[in-house]
Write a protein that holds these residues in place. Structure first.
Motif, short mmCIF file in Angstrom:
data_model
loop_
_atom_site.label_atom_id
_atom_site.label_comp_id
_atom_site.label_asym_id
_atom_site.label_seq_id
_atom_site.Cartn_x
_atom_site.Cartn_y
_atom_site.Cartn_z
N ARG A 351 0.71 -1.14 0.09
CA ARG A 351 0.05 -0.04 0.12
C ARG A 351 0.83 1.30 -0.03
NH1 ARG A 351 -2.76 -0.57 4.68
NH2 ARG A 351 -1.11 0.51 5.79
N GLU A 352 1.74 1.30 1.04
CA GLU A 352 2.58 2.48 1.16
C GLU A 352 3.84 2.58 0.03
OE1 GLU A 352 1.38 4.83 3.00
OE2 GLU A 352 0.01 3.66 4.30
N LYS A 359 5.92 8.22 -6.51
CA LYS A 359 6.61 9.52 -6.35
C LYS A 359 7.93 9.73 -6.46
CE LYS A 359 2.85 10.62 -3.10
NZ LYS A 359 2.68 10.36 -1.52
N GLU B 88 8.86 1.71 8.44
CA GLU B 88 9.13 2.83 7.38
C GLU B 88 7.99 3.03 6.57
OE1 GLU B 88 12.30 2.26 4.62
OE2 GLU B 88 12.93 4.25 4.72
N PHE B 89 7.28 2.13 6.02
CA PHE B 89 6.20 2.17 5.19
C PHE B 89 5.13 2.59 5.82
CE2 PHE B 89 8.19 -1.65 2.53
CZ PHE B 89 8.43 -0.63 1.40
N LEU B 90 4.81 2.22 7.09
CA LEU B 90 3.47 2.77 7.79
C LEU B 90 3.91 4.17 8.01
CD1 LEU B 90 2.99 -0.05 10.36
CD2 LEU B 90 1.50 0.59 8.40
N VAL B 92 5.50 6.56 5.84
CA VAL B 92 5.46 7.13 4.64
C VAL B 92 4.38 8.34 4.52
CG1 VAL B 92 5.10 7.20 2.07
CG2 VAL B 92 6.72 5.31 3.36
N ASN B 93 3.35 8.09 4.90
CA ASN B 93 2.19 8.95 4.49
C ASN B 93 1.62 9.15 6.18
OD1 ASN B 93 1.93 9.35 1.84
ND2 ASN B 93 1.53 7.33 1.96
N LEU B 123 12.53 9.76 3.25
CA LEU B 123 11.57 10.18 2.60
C LEU B 123 11.30 11.82 2.25
CD1 LEU B 123 8.53 8.88 2.19
CD2 LEU B 123 7.75 10.57 3.66
N PHE B 124 11.40 12.04 0.83
CA PHE B 124 11.40 13.37 0.37
C PHE B 124 10.10 13.70 -0.38
CE2 PHE B 124 15.81 12.72 1.40
CZ PHE B 124 16.35 13.70 1.58
N GLU B 125 9.15 12.88 -0.37
CA GLU B 125 8.00 13.05 -1.28
C GLU B 125 6.94 13.53 -0.20
OE1 GLU B 125 9.39 12.20 -3.95
OE2 GLU B 125 10.84 11.03 -2.95
N ASP B 126 5.93 14.29 -0.98
CA ASP B 126 4.64 14.75 -0.30
C ASP B 126 3.99 13.67 0.28
OD1 ASP B 126 5.38 17.47 -1.13
OD2 ASP B 126 4.40 17.53 -2.75
N LYS B 127 3.35 13.85 1.16
CA LYS B 127 2.41 12.94 1.77
C LYS B 127 1.01 12.97 1.25
CE LYS B 127 5.20 12.78 6.02
NZ LYS B 127 5.29 11.43 6.58
N VAL B 128 0.29 11.70 1.49
CA VAL B 128 -0.91 11.58 0.81
C VAL B 128 -1.87 12.24 1.96
CG1 VAL B 128 -3.06 10.33 0.39
CG2 VAL B 128 -0.74 9.62 -0.28
N VAL B 148 -3.27 3.41 10.12
CA VAL B 148 -2.36 2.46 9.54
C VAL B 148 -3.29 1.20 8.88
CG1 VAL B 148 -0.21 2.86 11.09
CG2 VAL B 148 -2.00 1.22 11.48
N ASP B 173 -2.45 3.83 -1.44
CA ASP B 173 -2.30 4.68 -0.10
C ASP B 173 -3.14 5.72 -0.03
OD1 ASP B 173 -1.76 6.35 -2.44
OD2 ASP B 173 0.34 6.48 -2.03
N ALA B 175 -6.43 4.66 0.52
CA ALA B 175 -7.46 3.69 1.27
C ALA B 175 -7.56 4.37 2.72
CB ALA B 175 -7.07 2.25 1.52
#
Lengths: 428, 542
Positions: A351-352, A359, B88-90, B92-93, B123-128, B148, B173, B175
């Motif tokens: 998902r992430e 991106k 780290e994945f959790l 991200v946003n 992480l350098f990207e914009d978040k959802v 999460v 992402d 969801a």
């Protein structure tokens, strides 16, 4: 060029092949009649096992074995589900069968249902397949009118209903357990396995899930025998394969060829070579989920084992050809956009991760790449790979890893210069 | 029983146990978000990945059952890397808005980052972006960005309450959890979704921003809201009372007891704590014929020698809100020492809603206890006697006669009775009918025991001192007894409990210590239905 025995596509050129009269006039429904009137369920399963028919949706699981997993004595009804949610980019074989030879599929369904003692089958057709749905629906109605579906088929006491369910556009619903959830009216989320569908599938009942192409092979196996079918392919791979060839070739289209045909032969002989005789750059051999091959890697047999040995997979046999004008950054952007859009969102890494990857690739494409992005992309992909509920995570990771590993120079150049001038330079 | 090796340690567990539970038994904690022992296995967070030898991939320990000879690694490099990756994945946003997040301090993202993360962000990207501060029902606030997607809340509403208000919409992402269109999260157990939310996505509208959780002191107790006797924790503000003046209790949380309430409590019980700090009777009072005016303890104790004067015309109605210890002292004093026969028990609250899960219709915690000690449900007889003028002194324990009997009858009784004594903790209209008011403490201010509907004796613990001049009922009765020359030589509730066990055969074999965490069932209580919920579902066993 190999001799091309036409089996699945033998009726494709016949006018009105989708009409039941035409199908019957060419010997259609004789194998289903033979199965229902002369054969026992176990005998059918044995025949399919002997034929070495493997699941043609992508995973290649032996079909006879799958049918054999269905418990012989079950208090619950058993279901057969036909996966016609053909959504893998680069793949369009099931669409041809649904449109041009729907009765071969229906006949295969009847035989499969009889073999596992099921009286209800569901076909889950991709929502975007408006025309195939229309044609297939007509074929099912015809089969009912003829008494090939419904009660007392061929004068026996066997009855079968085939229900058409049209999907709503999610790629993940092609994953068999997500498909079951969707068919049950839930959000399409892949299930944890075990239990496998053969034990607990649709509505918690034993369920066989087969791809369209797989079931369309079954009448031919009954008609001409398992031995004949197994000899068409190679070791442990019976039959032929429908290769969907798309991209930068002169003659894109669907080619029925033996399993194990060389990829080079498919591209240069059957599909006519690269458009404008440009130089080949890369090939995706089995739908977008398979790892990419470089031009010098295409001298390879298109079967499950050879491709696995080369670090990719046969998958849906959707071959996508890219010539030297293709920017691999753009190609990866398209692939990652697809996976980010289609990740069901159930488990965290996929998902992430798919969104994060998109991106970064978008940023590189826009000329804002950073040197560490490539290693990060590979690391993120490897963190998804193998750590998810279903195979989607692996599928999403393989383009990222293979494109970057095989075309790293081009990616680095893109990051450094912010453009695709390498591709442009090659064309000059 | 299969025996397996977890991090080099051999452990035998029943077949069917998951690796995560087997590890727990072996003393190894495996971090997780979506797994909850009271819910079905979702397997979506991937935080509990472990290495099982002979499996090519890492396996989720919440889902994989143990097998004999299995070798599991929960702490090797491969597992640590996977864990860090999932974390780290959790994140991200995740908005990382901990400073303004009410979950801060009890958030598993924070805890696990400190324990298993501590990596440099890449992480350098914009978040959802998702919706924040969404009231999804009367009790719960949703923050989509912090979620999460573990689906615990969704599964709770599907599997425990069966109300199905919640679901996950959108894919990838984007969801997010939400309530079904046109619906609210408004079931009788909605607060539990906040408890099981491992992050700050669901917060309690009642508790939000009242107090930082690290200032909370936690005391084990039993919910006094009905006869189920759900195990709870009282969370009260010890460090910074000035933040919330005159409010000590900040919230109640369920405490796991597989035999009583499992992991849950109902909203009725959860939000039933304001009475502890509000509207209390703080000092003794007497009725001067017109108003209730403050009186001293001395006055109440001495002038309250009424009991001595008109013994044969004294009636006592105890409540079922008080502890077994309070009740047993009442029995000792009124029945054994003073020989009063007109004594009964009566719940202070009318019966209410009951359901298949936890809620019982008897909204008091100790009715069964009063019965076990031999008190009878003959309050109405006493009221009739009082109406007929045959009761001179009536002692009530917190009862609101106006509420229970209606204004007319209550006033008539008050007129016919010479002195009505009211021992209670919270003010109400009915209190004004009494001649003497004696302030008692509430359950959070005392040690003791309650007996739930099935005869289970469970302990409550004193969280903080009694408010004002209030005292536990047994103390009040003990002091009275002293004033009339009766010695009840008990110093604390544990001594009273031991005496009670000696005196009452039904309590044979019990001791304060033995009550432990899960409580002990009364000897003669029936065994039927044990181990199942009221609707027949098997109880989850920890």
């Amino acid at each position: 060029m190999s001799a091309c025995p036409k089996i699945l596509s033998q009726h494709f050129d016949v006018p009105n092949a989708h009409k039941i009269e035409v199908y019957c006039s060419r010997g259609g429904y004789t194998s289903a009649r033979k199965v229902l009137t002369e054969m026992g369920a176990e005998q059918v399963i044995e025949e399919v096992k002997k034929s070495n028919l493997r699941g043609l949706g992508g995973a290649g699981f032996p079909t006879g074995m799958k049918w054999g997993f269905i418990p012989r004595q079950s208090k619950k009804p058993c279901y057969v589900v036909i996966n016609a949610d053909e959504g893998e980019p680069g793949t369009f074989k099931d669409r041809y069968i649904l449109c041009l030879d729907p009765h071969a599929l229906i006949e295969g369904v009847i035989i499969a249902c009889f073999a596992v003692k099921s009286h209800k089958a569901f076909i889950y057709i991709r929502g975007e397949y408006v025309e195939p749905v229309r044609i297939f629906r007509g074929a099912v109605e015809e089969a009912y009118e003829k008494g090939f579906l419904g009660k007392g088929i061929f004068g026996t006491d066997y009855s079968l209903d085939l229900i058409i369910h049209v999907g709503a556009g999610a790629y993940i619903c092609g994953e068999e357990t997500a498909l079951l959830d969707s068919l049950e009216g839930k959000k399409g989320f892949p299930r944890l396995k075990p239990p496998f569908p053969a034990v607990k599938g649709l509505f918690n009942s034993p369920t066989v899930i087969n791809n369209v192409e797989t079931l369309a092979c079954v009448p031919h196996i009954i008609n001409k025998g398992a031995e004949w079918f197994s000899k068409l392919g190679c070791e442990k791979n019976g039959g032929t394969r429908l290769y969907s060839v798309s991209g930068h070739v002169k003659k894109p289209g669907l080619y029925e060829l033996p399993l194990g045909t060389s990829l080079k032969e498919i591209i240069y002989e059957h599909a006519g070579g690269i458009r404008q005789d440009l130089i080949l750059k890369a090939v995706i051999p089995g739908g977008i989920s398979s790892s990419i091959l470089k031009a010098n890697e295409i001298d390879i047999r298109m079967d499950f084992n050879s491709l696995a040995a080369a670090g990719t997979m046969l998958g849906s046999a959707g071959i996508m050809v890219m010539d030297e004008t293709t920017c691999m950054v753009k190609a990866l952007l398209v692939a990652t956009r697809f996976f980010a859009h289609e990740s069901c969102g159930q488990c965290s890494p996929c998902r992430e991760g798919t969104g994060w990857i998109l991106k970064i690739v978008e940023r590189i494409w826009e000329g804002k790449g950073r040197p560490q992005d490539l290693d990060n992309l590979i690391d993120i992909s490897q963190n998804i790979e193998g750590n998810t509920i279903c195979a989607f995570g692996d599928a999403a990771a393989s383009p990222v890893i293979s494109y970057i590993k095989k075309f790293r120079g081009e990616f680095e150049h893109h990051i450094k210069t912010g453009s695709c001038d390498l591709v442009e330079a090659a064309l000059k | 029983m299969p025996t397996l090796k977890i991090d080099g340690k051999d452990i035998a567990v029943p077949a069917g146990t998951s690796i995560i539970e087997a590890a727990k038994k072996a003393g190894t904690f495996i971090p997780h978000y979506c797994y909850h022992p009271g819910l079905s296995v979702a397997g979506n967070c991937r935080m509990c990945l472990v290495e099982v030898e002979k499996s090519p991939k890492l396996q989720i320990s919440c889902f994989i059952p143990v097998a004999d000879g299995m070798v599991v690694h929960t702490e090797n490099d491969r597992v640590k890397e996977a864990r860090e990756a999932v974390l780290e994945f959790l994140l991200v946003n995740h908005p990382l808005d901990c400073p303004v997040c009410d979950q801060s301090g009890e958030c598993e993202l924070q805890n696990y980052y400190m324990n298993y993360g501590l990596y440099e962000s890449r992480l350098f990207e914009d978040k959802v972006k998702k919706e924040k501060v969404v009231p999804i029902g009367p009790t719960v606030m949703l923050d989509g960005e912090r979620c999460v997607l573990c689906s615990r809340c969704v599964r709770f509403c599907d599997e425990v309450t069966g109300t199905h208000e919640m679901g996950i919409v959108n894919r990838g992402d984007h969801a997010e959890i939400t309530v079904a269109p046109g619906k609210e999260l408004d079931n009788a157990y909605s607060g539990n979704t906040v408890d099981i939310c491992p992050v700050g996505a669901l917060t309690d509208r009642d508790f939000r921003f009242k107090c930082r959780v690290w200032f909370l002191e936690k005391t084990s107790s039993i919910c006094p809201g009905c006869s189920r006797g759900c195990n709870i924790e009282i969370h009260w503000n010890k460090e910074r009372p000035y933040q919330t003046p005159n409010e000590r209790v900040m919230r109640l949380k369920p405490r796991v007891n597989p035999e009583v309430n499992q992991w849950w409590i109902c909203d009725e019980g959860r939000y039933n704590y304001h009475f502890i700090d509000q509207n209390r009777v703080l000092y003794p009072m007497k009725n001067n014929g017109k108003d209730l005016v403050q009186a001293s303890w001395q006055e109440v104790m001495e002038e309250g020698s009424w009991v001595m004067k008109e013994l044969q015309n004294t009636a006592v109605i105890v409540s079922t809100d008080v502890t077994l210890e309070d009740l047993w002292i009442a029995k000792e004093l009124f029945i054994h020492k003073l020989g009063i026969q007109t004594i009964a028990y009566l719940p202070t609250k009318k019966s209410g809603e009951e359901d298949h899960l936890l809620r019982k219709s008897d909204k008091t915690p100790n009715t069964k206890g009063a019965q076990a000690l031999g008190f009878e449900a003959k309050a109405n007889e006493i009221f009739s006697l009082a109406e007929a003028g045959k009761i001179k002194t009536l002692i009530l324990f917190g009862h609101n006669l106006i509420d229970l009997l209606g204004k007319e009858r209550a006033q008539k009784i008050a007129e016919k009775v010479d002195s009505m004594v009211w021992i209670g903790s919270n003010q109400h209209e009915g209190m004004n009918l009494a001649k003497w008011i004696i302030p008692s403490s509430v359950y959070a201010e005392k040690d003791g025991t309650f007996m739930n509907y099935e005869g289970r004796v469970q302990r409550i613990f004193k969280a903080f001192p009694a408010l004002g001049e209030s005292k536990a009922e047994w103390q009040i009765l003990k002091e009275w007894a002293q004033h009339i020359g009766i010695n009840l030589p008990y110093e604390n509730s544990s001594v009273i409990f031991e005496k009670m066990v000696q005196a009452e055969s039904a309590f044979n074999g019990m001791s304060y210590q033995k009550l432990g965490e899960e409580g002990v069932l009364l000897n003669d209580s029936k065994d039927e239905g044990r181990g199942t919920m009221d609707d027949g579902r098997k109880k989850h066993v920890l």
